[in-house]
Scaffold this motif. Structure first.
Motif, mmCIF file in Angstrom:
data_model
loop_
_atom_site.group_PDB
_atom_site.id
_atom_site.type_symbol
_atom_site.label_atom_id
_atom_site.label_comp_id
_atom_site.label_asym_id
_atom_site.label_seq_id
_atom_site.Cartn_x
_atom_site.Cartn_y
_atom_site.Cartn_z
ATOM 1 N N THR A 197 0.832 -1.283 0.165
ATOM 2 C CA THR A 197 0.170 -0.094 -0.166
ATOM 3 C C THR A 197 0.892 1.280 -0.050
ATOM 4 N N VAL A 198 0.085 2.417 -0.288
ATOM 5 C CA VAL A 198 0.731 3.786 -0.157
ATOM 6 C C VAL A 198 0.586 4.396 0.978
ATOM 7 N N LYS A 199 1.326 4.642 1.993
ATOM 8 C CA LYS A 199 0.907 5.605 3.130
ATOM 9 C C LYS A 199 0.616 6.866 2.508
ATOM 10 N N GLY A 200 -0.574 7.350 3.347
ATOM 11 C CA GLY A 200 -1.307 8.642 3.055
ATOM 12 C C GLY A 200 -2.112 8.446 1.700
ATOM 13 N N LYS A 201 -2.335 7.384 1.145
ATOM 14 C CA LYS A 201 -2.870 7.239 -0.156
ATOM 15 C C LYS A 201 -4.092 8.094 -0.608
ATOM 16 N N GLY A 202 -4.077 8.664 -1.687
ATOM 17 C CA GLY A 202 -5.192 9.448 -2.040
ATOM 18 C C GLY A 202 -4.994 11.014 -1.757
ATOM 19 N N ILE A 203 -4.033 11.396 -1.031
ATOM 20 C CA ILE A 203 -3.787 12.911 -0.667
ATOM 21 C C ILE A 203 -2.273 13.234 -1.144
ATOM 22 N N SER A 204 -2.047 14.043 -2.335
ATOM 23 C CA SER A 204 -0.941 14.154 -2.732
ATOM 24 C C SER A 204 0.217 14.474 -1.861
ATOM 25 N N TYR A 205 0.136 15.348 -1.171
ATOM 26 C CA TYR A 205 1.149 15.843 -0.235
ATOM 27 C C TYR A 205 1.485 14.733 0.993
ATOM 28 N N MET A 206 0.606 13.978 1.275
ATOM 29 C CA MET A 206 0.637 12.904 2.257
ATOM 30 C C MET A 206 1.306 11.615 1.658
ATOM 31 N N GLU A 207 1.186 11.340 0.560
ATOM 32 C CA GLU A 207 1.559 9.924 0.197
ATOM 33 C C GLU A 207 3.133 9.712 0.317
ATOM 34 N N ASN A 208 3.425 8.628 0.782
ATOM 35 C CA ASN A 208 4.825 8.251 1.055
ATOM 36 C C ASN A 208 5.666 9.145 2.269
ATOM 37 N N GLN A 209 4.815 9.836 2.732
ATOM 38 C CA GLN A 209 5.484 10.797 3.525
ATOM 39 C C GLN A 209 5.548 10.444 5.155
#
Lengths: 273, 310
Positions: A239-251
Motif C-alpha cells: 500500500t501507499v501510506k497517505g494514499k489519495g492525498i498528494s502531499y501525504m503519499e509516502n511521507q
C-alpha cells in the motif's frame, strides 16, 4: 466483480477517506497516513466481505475484525460510520474529551468495534482466540486481522503466527498493511524485515501478495482465502501510506499528524475531483 | 486442622477438572507448564477444550482475551512471574481495559517456589495486578479455599488474577467453611494483635497464634483471600479492637497486602502497621520452607515480631 459494484466500492472508499480526514482534522490529532493506506481494505471488508449487521452489532455469528494497528482507528471509525453503525457526523468528535471515539479502538463503547487494540502486536493472538472459539462452537464465521508492517516487528506476532498454524485456523485471514513506513523512517532503515511473505510461509501460512489499494485485487484475494483449508491465510498488501492525498503519499511525516485548515481543504478537494 | 498438606496449585488442577465437567464454556490454556500448574488434569479429561500455547505467555493471554470475547470462560495458567510479569501489557490492554472474562491462574508465586531461585520467584504480582482497573485479585490460603475460589470466579464477569503456590501448605478449613469474594476470614478473636496474612502465610500466622496462646498472648488472624476488592470493614474493625496490626506475605512489602492495609488504615483509621514480607530484595535458591524462615515470613518470625511489639 461487476463494474457497477467496483465503482460503488471505489466511491465508498472516497467517502471513507473523507471521514478519516474529518476525524483527524476536527480532532486535531490522530494518524492519517496508515489510516489512508488501509482504507480500501477496510472498505471491501465492511461493504462486501463481512457478515455483519449494523442494527445488531453484537450478533453472535458475525464475522469479526481486529484492527491490530489500533492507531489507524480513524479508518475503522469512518468505515463503521459509513456502514451505519453510528452517524458520520460523530467522526468529528474523534479524540475529544466527551467522545466515545477514543484515540484507539474501544470495544466496550463503540458499536461495531470487535476488539480493543492500541498496544501493537497483540491483535493476531486475539484473532486466533476468536477463531478458536468459533471452531469450538461450530460457527462458520471468519476473523479478519489487520496488522501494520512496522507492527510485525513485535515478537508476539510470531508467537501468534505459530498458534494460527498449529490450530489450523482456516477461518482466519490476516492482512499486513505493507506501506513500508514507520514513525522513524522506512522499514528497512529502522530494522528491516526482509521477505515478509517468506516469513509467514515458513510459519505455516498460505500467503498472497497484492496491491492493497486496488479494490479488485483485495476482493480476489479474499475469495481465494476462503478456499484455503487447514491453514491460515495472510495477504501482504502493498500500500501507499497517505494514499489519495498528494502531499501525504509516502511521507513519513504524516504518520501521526493532523492537517491544518488549508491542508484539510486541499485534501477534501483532491478527494472530490 | 493443619495436619494434612496440599499445594494450592494441586487444588487448582483438581477444581478445574470438576468445573470443566459442570460448565462446557470453560476453556483452559497453558504455556508448556501444564504438569507444574496442574492444568494437565483438565487436559486429560477435556482435550478439545485445552490449548497448549507453547512457551509464549504474551500470545497465550491475548489469545485468552479473544476466546473470552466470544463468550467462553478461559482459564490461562503459567508461573506468576511469566503471567503478571512477562505478559503485563497483554493483561493490561487486551484483558483489563476491555474487561474481558479471562481467569489468570498463576502458580509458583513468592519465594516458596524454592530451588529455582530469584528469576522464578514472583514478588511483585499483587502490586502489579491490583493496580489494574477491572481486575479482581485473589490469593487463596489452602486447599478448601482454592477449590471454592476456582468455581466462584467463573461466576464473576470480568478478569480475575488468582495467586497460587507451589509449596505444600496445611489444610486450614473444613468443607463446611463459607467464603465470600471480598470478605476476609477472621480466625480467633484475641485483642493483643491482628496478623493479616494471605496465601501461604495464613497457616503460619495460625501456628503463631496457637503458640502464643500457650504463653498467654492472644492474637487473631485475618485471612485476606481477596486482595481486591479489599475488605476495608474487617481491617478497620481489627485495628480498633486490637493493639497492633502486623501484615505478613510471601511478596514484596512494596505493593502487596502490607501496602494495601496501610492504604485502608491511613485513610480511615490511622494505625501503626508492621509489614512483614520480602524487604525490597530478590529471592534466592533454597527449600521453600527454609526460605520462609530466611526471609522472615514463617511462624517463628511472626512470634518474634509480636513479642518484640507487645
Amino acid at each position: 466483480m461487476e463494474k457497477n459494484e467496483l465503482e460503488k466500492l471505489k466511491d465508498i472508499a472516497v467517502k471513507v477517506r473523507k471521514g478519516i480526514l474529518n476525524a483527524v482534522y476536527n480532532g486535531k490529532s490522530g494518524h492519517p497516513g496508515g489510516s489512508l493506506s488501509v482504507a480500501d481494505i477496510l472498505t471491501v471488508l465492511y461493504f462486501k466481505e463481512m457478515n455483519i449487521d449494523p442494527k445488531n452489532p453484537k450478533m453472535q455469528d458475525r464475522d469479526r475484525l481486529v484492527l491490530s494497528k489500533g492507531h489507524c482507528s480513524p479508518a475503522l471509525y469512518s468505515v463503521l460510520a459509513n456502514r451505519g453503525f453510528f452517524g458520520v457526523e460523530e467522526l468529528k468528535t474523534f479524540r475529544n474529551l466527551n467522545s466515545r471515539l477514543q484515540g484507539h479502538p474501544d470495544m466496550k463503547n463503540i458499536p461495531g468495534v470487535d476488539m480493543t487494540t492500541g498496544s501493537l502486536g497483540q491483535g493476531l493472538s486475539v484473532s486466533n482466540g476468536m477463531a478458536i472459539a468459533m471452531k469450538l462452537d461450530n460457527l462458520n464465521s471468519r476473523v479478519y486481522c489487520i496488522m501494520g508492517d512496522g507492527e510485525i516487528e513485535e515478537g508476539q506476532v510470531w508467537e501468534a503466527a505459530m498458534t494460527s498454524s498449529k490450530y489450523k485456523l482456516d477461518n482466519l485471514c490476516v492482512f499486513v498493511d505493507n506501506n513500508n513506513l514507520q514513525i522513524d523512517g522506512t522499514i528497512g532503515d529502522v530494522i528491516g524485515l526482509n521477505n515478509i511473505k517468506e516469513k509467514f510461509v515458513s510459519f505455516g501460512f498460505y500467503a498472497l501478495e497484492i496491491d492493497g489499494n486496488d479494490i479488485e485485487q483485495i476482493v480476489e484475494a479474499l475469495e481465494k482465502a476462503k478456499t484455503i483449508k487447514d491453514k491460515p491465510t495472510v495477504i501482504i498488501a502493498k500500500t501507499v501510506k497517505g494514499k489519495g492525498i498528494s502531499y501525504m503519499e509516502n511521507q513519513v511525516g504524516w504518520h501521526g499528524k493532523a492537517p491544518n485548515e488549508e491542508e484539510f481543504n486541499i485534501a477534501i478537494k483532491e478527494l472530490t475531483k | 486442622m493443619l495436619d494434612k498438606k496440599v499445594a494450592t496449585r494441586k487444588s487448582y488442577g483438581l477444581a478445574l477438572k470438576e468445573l470443566g465437567e459442570k460448565n462446557q464454556n470453560i476453556v483452559v490454556l497453558d504455556a508448556d507448564l501444564s504438569g507444574a500448574t496442574n492444568t494437565n488434569i483438565f487436559a486429560k479429561s477435556y482435550p478439545d477444550r485445552f490449548f497448549n500455547m507453547g512457551i509464549a505467555e504474551q500470545d497465550m493471554f491475548s489469545t485468552a482475551a479473544g476466546v473470552a470475547s466470544l463468550g467462553k470462560i478461559p482459564y490461562a495458567s503459567t508461573f506468576a512471574v511469566f503471567a503478571a510479569g512477562r505478559a503485563y501489557d497483554q493483561i493490561r490492554n487486551s484483558i483489563c481495559y476491555p474487561k474481558l472474562n479471562v481467569k489468570i491462574c498463576a502458580t509458583h508465586s513468592g519465594v516458596t517456589v524454592g530451588e529455582d531461585g530469584a528469576t522464578h520467584q514472583m514478588l511483585e504480582d499483587i502490586g502489579l495486578m491490583r493496580g489494574l482497573p477491572n481486575m479482581t485479585v485473589i490469593s487463596p490460603s489452602d486447599d478448601t479455599q482454592t477449590k471454592w475460589v476456582i468455581e466462584e470466579i467463573s461466576k464473576i464477569d470480568g478478569p480475575v488474577y488468582v495467586r497460587l503456590a507451589r509449596l505444600e501448605t496445611p489444610i486450614i478449613y473444613d468443607e463446611n467453611q463459607k467464603f465470600e469474594i471480598g470478605k476476609a476470614v477472621q480466625i480467633g478473636d484475641g485483642t493483643d494483635a491482628t496478623v493479616i496474612a494471605t496465601g501461604v502465610t495464613v497457616s503460619e500466622a495460625i501456628k503463631a497464634m496457637e503458640n502464643l496462646k500457650e504463653e498467654g498472648i492472644n492474637i487473631r488472624v485475618l485471612d485476606i483471600h481477596t486482595i481486591k476488592p479489599i475488605d476495608r470493614e474487617k481491617i478497620i474493625k481489627s485495628a480498633k479492637e486490637t493493639k497492633r496490626i502486623i501484615t505478613v506475605e510471601d511478596h514484596s512489602i512494596i505493593g502487596g497486602i502490607g501496602s494495601t492495609v496501610c492504604e485502608v488504615l491511613s485513610e480511615e483509621y490511622p494505625t501503626k502497621v508492621t509489614r512483614m514480607g520480602i524487604k525490597d530484595t530478590f529471592g534466592r535458591s533454597g527449600k521453600g520452607i527454609e526460605l520462609m524462615g530466611y526471609f522472615g515470613i514463617d511462624s517463628n518470625a511472626i512470634i518474634n515480631e509480636i513479642k518484640k511489639e507487645i
